[in-house]
Design an enzyme around this catalytic site. Structure first.
Site, mmCIF file in Angstrom:
data_model
loop_
_atom_site.group_PDB
_atom_site.id
_atom_site.type_symbol
_atom_site.label_atom_id
_atom_site.label_comp_id
_atom_site.label_asym_id
_atom_site.label_seq_id
_atom_site.Cartn_x
_atom_site.Cartn_y
_atom_site.Cartn_z
ATOM 1 C CB CYS A 141 -45.035 -39.611 -11.420
ATOM 2 S SG CYS A 141 -43.569 -39.650 -12.442
ATOM 3 N NE ARG B 217 -45.821 -39.574 -5.225
ATOM 4 C CZ ARG B 217 -46.001 -40.888 -5.090
ATOM 5 N NH1 ARG B 217 -46.553 -41.340 -3.986
ATOM 6 N NH2 ARG B 217 -45.644 -41.723 -6.023
ATOM 7 C CD1 TRP C 87 -38.169 -38.297 -10.268
ATOM 8 C CD2 TRP C 87 -38.402 -36.442 -9.060
ATOM 9 N NE1 TRP C 87 -36.960 -38.023 -9.689
ATOM 10 C CE2 TRP C 87 -37.074 -36.899 -8.936
ATOM 11 C CE3 TRP C 87 -38.763 -35.289 -8.390
ATOM 12 C CZ2 TRP C 87 -36.113 -36.231 -8.175
ATOM 13 C CZ3 TRP C 87 -37.815 -34.641 -7.618
ATOM 14 C CH2 TRP C 87 -36.512 -35.108 -7.521
ATOM 15 C CG ASN D 55 -44.792 -43.571 -10.390
ATOM 16 O OD1 ASN D 55 -43.651 -43.188 -10.668
ATOM 17 N ND2 ASN D 55 -45.162 -43.922 -9.175
ATOM 18 N N GLY D 56 -42.960 -44.339 -13.294
ATOM 19 C CA GLY D 56 -41.959 -45.384 -13.493
ATOM 20 C C GLY D 56 -41.197 -45.166 -14.791
ATOM 21 C CD GLU E 151 -22.829 -39.758 4.443
ATOM 22 O OE1 GLU E 151 -22.246 -38.670 4.229
ATOM 23 O OE2 GLU E 151 -24.057 -39.842 4.678
ATOM 24 C CE LYS F 244 -26.911 -38.792 5.842
ATOM 25 N NZ LYS F 244 -25.951 -38.048 5.036
ATOM 26 C CD GLU G 143 -26.121 -34.177 7.476
ATOM 27 O OE1 GLU G 143 -26.153 -35.162 6.732
ATOM 28 O OE2 GLU G 143 -26.185 -33.013 7.033
ATOM 29 C CG HIS H 194 0.462 -40.512 11.485
ATOM 30 N ND1 HIS H 194 1.781 -40.843 11.700
ATOM 31 C CD2 HIS H 194 0.031 -41.335 10.498
ATOM 32 C CE1 HIS H 194 2.135 -41.799 10.860
ATOM 33 N NE2 HIS H 194 1.099 -42.113 10.109
ATOM 34 C CE LYS I 115 -32.229 -33.385 0.300
ATOM 35 N NZ LYS I 115 -31.415 -34.469 0.890
HETATM 36 C C1 BG6 Z 1 -26.040 -29.972 2.310
HETATM 37 C C2 BG6 Z 1 -26.969 -31.094 2.690
HETATM 38 O O1 BG6 Z 1 -26.660 -28.739 2.578
HETATM 39 O O2 BG6 Z 1 -25.737 -30.025 0.925
HETATM 40 C C3 BG6 Z 1 -26.263 -32.396 2.440
HETATM 41 O O3 BG6 Z 1 -27.326 -30.995 4.071
HETATM 42 C C4 BG6 Z 1 -25.841 -32.466 0.978
HETATM 43 O O4 BG6 Z 1 -27.141 -33.478 2.754
HETATM 44 C C5 BG6 Z 1 -25.036 -31.223 0.576
HETATM 45 O O5 BG6 Z 1 -25.041 -33.612 0.806
HETATM 46 C C6 BG6 Z 1 -24.869 -31.186 -0.938
HETATM 47 O O6 BG6 Z 1 -26.156 -31.073 -1.516
HETATM 48 P P1 BG6 Z 1 -26.353 -31.509 -3.040
HETATM 49 O O7 BG6 Z 1 -27.799 -31.243 -3.331
HETATM 50 O O8 BG6 Z 1 -25.433 -30.650 -3.866
HETATM 51 O O9 BG6 Z 1 -25.989 -32.968 -3.120
#
Ligand code: BG6
Length: 615
Positions: free
Chosen positions: A2, A27, A74, A100-101, A488, A492, A495, A511, A610
């Protein structure tokens, strides 16, 4: 995570508090509020949603005064709403608190207060505190004396601030644990508090930073500091902060992604708070999980759903749940599941993993499962998001806002929450003994320390990333629990660096994948000393026999692997089921530094969002 602001001086506090909260918007939050104390009166204004809603409420019912506190929430306990927003006031509405917490023991603290006749108006853990302070003020104590007596009773809290008509022109702010920053700002004839530097920079660059266990008594004419444990005076240095606003929002890190990677020890601690019952050792999730023990015993099948990084967490969840709870699990790509006319059987639980809770493919897959009668449980970071409203049960990640497009701390939180969930299921279905569960949980509580230790390896991983940052292709190999980690790691790197990277089950190399191996292809092999170690060592040999370059992730204590790989990155030992939450860290840092070395926009990679909330 928060946001906290406060002002005491000769100017009208209201606009200063609102602007301070605006500086903390990055935040993330889901509600906000202010409390203003003036001439024997205390007024609060609060609103759900964005700050503009609070500004509108203040415009409709203006309030002004020379001291006040403000908060962006939050949500962790109690859904986002006006009555759950901070500040919270006592029965007489003469004292206000912001927090906050998480207060882990608020149930124990609330019961005697209700008994004593205190009236509560929210479902938050925070509200308990202002009623405890009310009792102390009623004894004629000052606000700081009251706080010094109340705060030691709280477990798990992070930072709080109070104002009261009973001690006018004073803010009392306290930092209890590492997680809750409290900063004091010194003005001319005025003083400020905030949870982060950006809220202070336009007023002053002279600041003092509370350490955990310290309390500040803030007035217009000056600030004194006291130690929480005994009230003893504390001397605090006044620092001259030269940050600009943007770097301050990142707490000095170059990118939000790096800041979020470094928040992980605290995120894992917050994920664990209040989830293991002390006496029984059983895992229990808070009141958003209504699944009964009988329903758990009756489960016949789980389907786990997630997009992108969340999908790899879902795969790790399958391995965990089948291993510990012996329930058949399948993992589905939401954008496929929603259109393929899936079969849902009675007593099936569909589990969605989604940081934002707004990913349209995940939501659509959830709706399809629900339409066919499945029970829905979701692991979500953002309270009040659509996924939480669609689900019968919710497990919150408590990861705090994740700003960077590439998910890091939310992924780790998902892994730890799935690990807890698998234990939760196993304990209720009788497939997991008490001793094994206790050992698994002890390892989980030790994880933040191991993450801290592993983060010290960053310079080594940065050097590795710089050495290989021009490669056009990468291959990531893993087995068992770290097969999802390999996926993963490749995801990463793709992307963020825009290089092609493929993750694969190491057993699949013969294979077809072997055809890719040559001296231009860096191969990241996750070869921890677990049940897959021998097989991974053979895969590494296969790669090196074809002149491939091997970057091995190896256990701290593994001496055999010396000289068997071109590069070795050490990972602290933990149990195999928990190891993905550690092994992924070097891969996130590797992807970050390759991208940064290439000059890419790490926090906003091209073509990505995002959360993809549209088709
Ligand atoms: C993608 C993000 O658009 O959506 C990824 O770039 C994320 O980082 C994926 O893992 C799923 O998003 P969320 O919010 O459903 O976990």
């Amino acid at each position: 995570m928060c946001g906290i602001v406060g002002y005491v001086g000769s100017r009208d506090a209201t606009p200063l508090l609102v602007n301070g909260l605006r500086r903390l918007e990055y935040r993330g939050y889901d509600s906000a509020g202010v409390a203003i104390q003036e001439n024997g009166g205390l007024e609060i204004r609060r609103a759900e949603g964005k700050l503009d809603n609070l500004v509108r409420v203040i415009a409709e019912r203006p309030l002004s005064g020379r001291s006040g506190i403000g908060h962006t929430r939050w949500a962790t306990h109690g859904r986002p709403s006006e009555q759950n927003a901070h500040p919270h006031v006592d029965c007489g509405a003469v004292t206000a608190v912001i927090h906050n917490g998480i207060i882990e023991n608020f149930h124990d603290l609330k019961a005697p207060l209700v008994e004593a006749g205190h009236r509560f108006s929210s479902e938050t853990d925070t509200e308990v505190v202002v009623h405890l302070v009310e009792q102390e003020l009623a004894q004629g104590r000052t606000l700081d004396e009251a706080a010094l007596r109340v705060l030691p009773q709280l477990e798990g809290a992070a930072a709080l601030a109070f104002i009261s008509v009973k001690d006018p022109g004073k803010i009392v702010a306290a930092r209890i644990s590492n997680a809750g920053a409290v900063i004091v700002g010194y003005g001319e004839g005025e003083s400020f508090i905030a949870s982060d530097i950006p809220a202070l920079l336009e007023h002053t660059r002279r600041m003092s930073f509370l350490d955990p266990g310290e309390l500040a008594v803030v007035t217009a004419t000056g600030v004194t500091f006291r130690r929480l444990e005994d009230g003893a005076p504390v001397e605090k240095a006044v620092q001259d902060i030269q940050w600009d606003l943007v770097s301050a929002a990142k707490s000095g890190y170059k990118h939000f992604m790096l800041k979020e990677i470094y928040e992980q020890p605290r995120v894992v601690s917050d994920t664990l708070i209040g989830r293991v019952e002390r006496e029984s050792g059983r895992v229990a999730f808070d009141d958003d999980l209504k699944l009964t023990d009988a329903q758990v015993k009756g489960l016949r099948r789980l389907t786990l759903l997630g997009c992108g990084t969340a999908g790899y967490a879902a795969l790790a969840g399958k391995y965990l749940i089948e291993r510990l709870a012996r329930i058949p699990c399948d993992v589905e790509i939401p954008s496929e599941y929603r259109y393929r006319e899936p079969v849902v059987v009675p007593d099936q639980l569909v589990v969605a993993l989604t940081q934002s809770g707004e990913t349209v493919d995940t939501l659509a897959a959830m709706q399809e499962a629900k339409r066919q009668g499945a029970r829905l449980l979701s692991f979500v970071n953002v309270m009040g998001s659509q996924a939480t409203r669609l689900s019968d049960d919710v497990i919150y990640l408590h990861a705090g806002p994740e700003i960077s497009v590439a998910s890091t701390k939310a992924y780790t939180a998902m892994l730890v929450d799935l690990y807890l969930f698998a234990i939760f299921l196993g304990q209720r279905r009788g497939t997991l003994g008490k001793e094994k569960a206790a050992k698994l949980l002890a390892d989980a509580f030790h994880l933040p320390t191991l993450i801290d230790a592993l983060l010290q390896e960053e310079p080594r991983i940065r050097a590795l990333a710089y050495r290989y940052h021009q490669a056009r292709d990468f291959l990531f190999l893993g087995r068992g629990m770290n097969y999802p980690t390999a996926l993963e790691g490749a995801h990463k790197l793709k992307e963020l660096s825009y290089s092609h990277a493929e993750g694969t089950a190491a057993g699949e190399m013969k294979h077809g994948i072997n055809a890719l191996i040559d001296e231009s292809l860096p191969v990241v092999a996750i070869a921890l000393q677990d049940s897959t170690y021998r097989k991974m060592r053979s895969n590494i040999q296969e790669v090196r026999a074809r002149a491939g370059v091997v970057i091995a992730l190896a256990s701290d204590g593994d001496e055999e692997i010396e000289g068997q790989a071109d590069e070795i990155v050490r990972v602290p030992d933990t149990n195999e089921l928990l190891s993905p939450a550690l092994a992924v860290l070097p891969l996130h840092l590797f992807a970050y530094h390759v991208a940064d070395r290439r000059g890419n926009d790490v926090d906003q990679p091209r073509n990505l969002a995002k959360s993809v909330t549209v088709e």
